[in-house]
Design an enzyme around this catalytic site. Structure first.
Site, PDB file in Angstrom:
ATOM      1  N   ASN A  11      29.667  47.480  56.898  1.00 38.08           N
ATOM      2  CA  ASN A  11      28.280  47.610  57.349  1.00 38.08           C
ATOM      3  C   ASN A  11      27.250  46.980  56.417  1.00 38.08           C
ATOM      4  O   ASN A  11      26.080  46.863  56.753  1.00 38.08           O
ATOM      5  CB  ASN A  11      27.916  49.086  57.559  1.00 38.08           C
ATOM      6  CG  ASN A  11      28.050  49.909  56.293  1.00 38.08           C
ATOM      7  OD1 ASN A  11      29.153  50.073  55.783  1.00 38.08           O
ATOM      8  ND2 ASN A  11      26.948  50.426  55.775  1.00 38.08           N
ATOM      9  N   ARG A  34      31.920  54.384  57.342  1.00 35.19           N
ATOM     10  CA  ARG A  34      31.947  55.852  57.385  1.00 35.19           C
ATOM     11  C   ARG A  34      30.779  56.379  58.223  1.00 35.19           C
ATOM     12  O   ARG A  34      30.931  57.302  59.001  1.00 35.19           O
ATOM     13  CB  ARG A  34      31.855  56.374  55.943  1.00 35.19           C
ATOM     14  CG  ARG A  34      31.905  57.882  55.815  1.00 35.19           C
ATOM     15  CD  ARG A  34      32.040  58.299  54.367  1.00 35.19           C
ATOM     16  NE  ARG A  34      31.104  57.606  53.484  1.00 35.19           N
ATOM     17  CZ  ARG A  34      31.119  57.687  52.168  1.00 35.19           C
ATOM     18  NH1 ARG A  34      32.050  58.398  51.564  1.00 35.19           N
ATOM     19  NH2 ARG A  34      30.232  57.072  51.443  1.00 35.19           N
ATOM     20  N   VAL A  61      37.722  56.267  55.017  1.00 33.67           N
ATOM     21  CA  VAL A  61      38.871  55.617  54.397  1.00 33.67           C
ATOM     22  C   VAL A  61      39.911  56.596  53.841  1.00 33.67           C
ATOM     23  O   VAL A  61      41.104  56.372  53.960  1.00 33.67           O
ATOM     24  CB  VAL A  61      38.390  54.620  53.310  1.00 33.67           C
ATOM     25  CG1 VAL A  61      39.515  54.208  52.389  1.00 33.67           C
ATOM     26  CG2 VAL A  61      37.799  53.385  53.977  1.00 33.67           C
ATOM     27  N   ASN A  87      38.001  46.434  52.102  1.00 34.05           N
ATOM     28  CA  ASN A  87      36.797  46.173  51.309  1.00 34.05           C
ATOM     29  C   ASN A  87      36.109  47.452  50.834  1.00 34.05           C
ATOM     30  O   ASN A  87      35.470  47.450  49.784  1.00 34.05           O
ATOM     31  CB  ASN A  87      35.820  45.334  52.149  1.00 34.05           C
ATOM     32  CG  ASN A  87      34.438  45.272  51.531  1.00 34.05           C
ATOM     33  OD1 ASN A  87      34.234  44.643  50.500  1.00 34.05           O
ATOM     34  ND2 ASN A  87      33.479  45.955  52.148  1.00 34.05           N
ATOM     35  N   SER A 165      38.815  43.610  41.768  1.00 33.79           N
ATOM     36  CA  SER A 165      37.785  43.416  40.760  1.00 33.79           C
ATOM     37  C   SER A 165      38.409  42.884  39.482  1.00 33.79           C
ATOM     38  O   SER A 165      39.559  43.205  39.152  1.00 33.79           O
ATOM     39  CB  SER A 165      37.086  44.749  40.460  1.00 33.79           C
ATOM     40  OG  SER A 165      36.251  44.634  39.321  1.00 33.79           O
ATOM     41  N   TYR A 221      37.217  53.554  37.950  1.00 34.54           N
ATOM     42  CA  TYR A 221      37.123  52.322  38.742  1.00 34.54           C
ATOM     43  C   TYR A 221      38.234  51.355  38.331  1.00 34.54           C
ATOM     44  O   TYR A 221      38.926  50.787  39.180  1.00 34.54           O
ATOM     45  CB  TYR A 221      35.750  51.681  38.546  1.00 34.54           C
ATOM     46  CG  TYR A 221      35.515  50.485  39.444  1.00 34.54           C
ATOM     47  CD1 TYR A 221      35.221  50.655  40.799  1.00 34.54           C
ATOM     48  CD2 TYR A 221      35.607  49.183  38.946  1.00 34.54           C
ATOM     49  CE1 TYR A 221      35.018  49.559  41.630  1.00 34.54           C
ATOM     50  CE2 TYR A 221      35.403  48.086  39.776  1.00 34.54           C
ATOM     51  CZ  TYR A 221      35.111  48.282  41.113  1.00 34.54           C
ATOM     52  OH  TYR A 221      34.928  47.195  41.939  1.00 34.54           O
ATOM     53  N   VAL A 252      28.676  39.761  42.469  1.00 36.56           N
ATOM     54  CA  VAL A 252      27.880  39.458  43.671  1.00 36.56           C
ATOM     55  C   VAL A 252      26.664  40.384  43.743  1.00 36.56           C
ATOM     56  O   VAL A 252      26.745  41.570  43.421  1.00 36.56           O
ATOM     57  CB  VAL A 252      28.759  39.630  44.933  1.00 36.56           C
ATOM     58  CG1 VAL A 252      27.960  39.291  46.191  1.00 36.56           C
ATOM     59  CG2 VAL A 252      29.998  38.740  44.844  1.00 36.56           C
ATOM     60  N   THR A 254      24.676  42.834  45.309  1.00 37.46           N
ATOM     61  CA  THR A 254      24.787  43.821  46.389  1.00 37.46           C
ATOM     62  C   THR A 254      24.142  45.136  45.963  1.00 37.46           C
ATOM     63  O   THR A 254      23.740  45.298  44.806  1.00 37.46           O
ATOM     64  CB  THR A 254      26.271  44.098  46.744  1.00 37.46           C
ATOM     65  OG1 THR A 254      26.907  44.697  45.605  1.00 37.46           O
ATOM     66  CG2 THR A 254      27.018  42.836  47.144  1.00 37.46           C
ATOM     67  N   ILE A 256      25.525  47.856  45.310  1.00 33.56           N
ATOM     68  CA  ILE A 256      26.342  48.575  44.330  1.00 33.56           C
ATOM     69  C   ILE A 256      25.903  48.281  42.891  1.00 33.56           C
ATOM     70  O   ILE A 256      26.050  49.098  42.002  1.00 33.56           O
ATOM     71  CB  ILE A 256      27.850  48.256  44.546  1.00 33.56           C
ATOM     72  CG1 ILE A 256      28.730  49.430  44.145  1.00 33.56           C
ATOM     73  CG2 ILE A 256      28.275  46.979  43.868  1.00 33.56           C
ATOM     74  CD1 ILE A 256      30.159  49.343  44.655  1.00 33.56           C
TER      75      ILE A 256
END
Length: 297
Positions: A11, A34, A61, A87, A165, A221, A252, A254, A256
């Protein structure tokens, strides 16, 4: 019949861009998210740009029943799945940033590593966030893969892509034994990966990360991505008719990272698209650093 793809966490950000690029290549895309409203809105946005071959399906997920409902939908609608792009993911920490705009100005003259270091210093990692990170990034991705594998095997050319990553590389582990274990795919099992996931959380809770060889900065992570990388290699070995690969999209811009990244989402999606469209009999069990083949270590 058109190729069919599933993109998890489709999304926004890189996921949405992967959906857009796949759909523009004539692939029927099942965009999952979600949040139902955010997912449906993303499909509407793509539709407004002339991409009518994208549909939404809700997916949590880490929830087996949610993944099973997605599999049922694909089976009934298409009878097969050609491409799975895993993703969806979380960072496993809380960042103490209240004003993203002034934050971006403060970081404007830093390079990528300096930005990431600054973000890390303003980040709080709790056990509950680490648990969520492992549940989503590793166990959740594994659930989705396992549930959709039979549909991928109905395809004449199934491809699985894991958005990984740089921080999932084994160089961030402190223990030689752990590194060797996670890189020894011939002797590594899914059961052992699950055990390592539990051991990591236990060592985190008991303050034993460093003595037991785990990463100590941003550990959840890093471990979640390293375990997923190893899992992808096991799946590639177990299912040689599929093309199963990982990709680090780069730093990138984004949500996040509060849009501090150096690459656009279009640039960040390049590697995933290469792997999603890899020809039959092409590379499998590999890791791309943006668009170049690199080591998992």
């Amino acid at each position: 019949m058109a190729r069919v793809a599933v993109v998890t966490g489709g999304n926004r950000g890189i996921g949405l861009e992967i959906c857009r690029q796949l759909a523009s290549k004539g692939v029927t895309v099942v965009l999952t998210a979600r949040d139902e409203k955010k997912g449906a809105d993303a499909v509407k946005t793509l539709g407004a740009h002339g991409l009518s071959n994208v549909v939404f399906h809700q997916l949590e997920v880490g929830d087996l029943s949610s993944a099973a409902r997605l599999a049922d939908f694909i089976r009934e609608q298409y009878g097969k799945l050609d491409i799975l792009v895993n993703n969806a993911g979380v960072v496993g920490a809380t960042t103490e940033i209240r004003d993203p705009e002034s934050f971006r100005k403060e970081l404007a003259n830093m390079d990528s590593m300096e930005k990431l270091d600054w973000i890390r210093k303003h980040t709080t990692e709790t056990y509950s966030k680490a648990e969520e990170c492992m549940r989503t990034n590793y166990h959740g991705t594994k659930i989705v893969t396992e549930v959709l594998l039979p549909l991928l095997q109905f395809s004449s050319h199934g491809r699985v892509v894991y958005i990984s990553s740089y921080f999932g590389l084994l160089r961030f582990f402190n223990g030689k034994q752990l590194k060797e274990q996670l890189n020894n795919i011939d002797n590594l099992s899914e059961e052992r990966l699950d055990e390592l996931s539990e051991l990591f959380l236990k060592d985190l809770k008991n303050g034993q990360l460093e003595p037991h060889g785990w990463p100590t900065e941003g550990p959840a992570y890093k471990v979640s991505k390293a375990l997923t990388n190893a899992y992808s290699r096991i799946i590639a070995k177990k299912h040689p008719t599929l093309c199963v690969n990982c990709v680090h999209p780069g730093y990138v811009s984004t949500d996040i990272n509060f849009h501090t990244g150096d690459l656009t989402v279009e640039e960040g999606a390049r590697g995933a698209l290469i792997l999603a469209m890899v020809p039959k009999g092409g590379m499998t069990g590999a890791y791309l650093d943006v668009t170049e083949v690199a080591s998992f270590v």
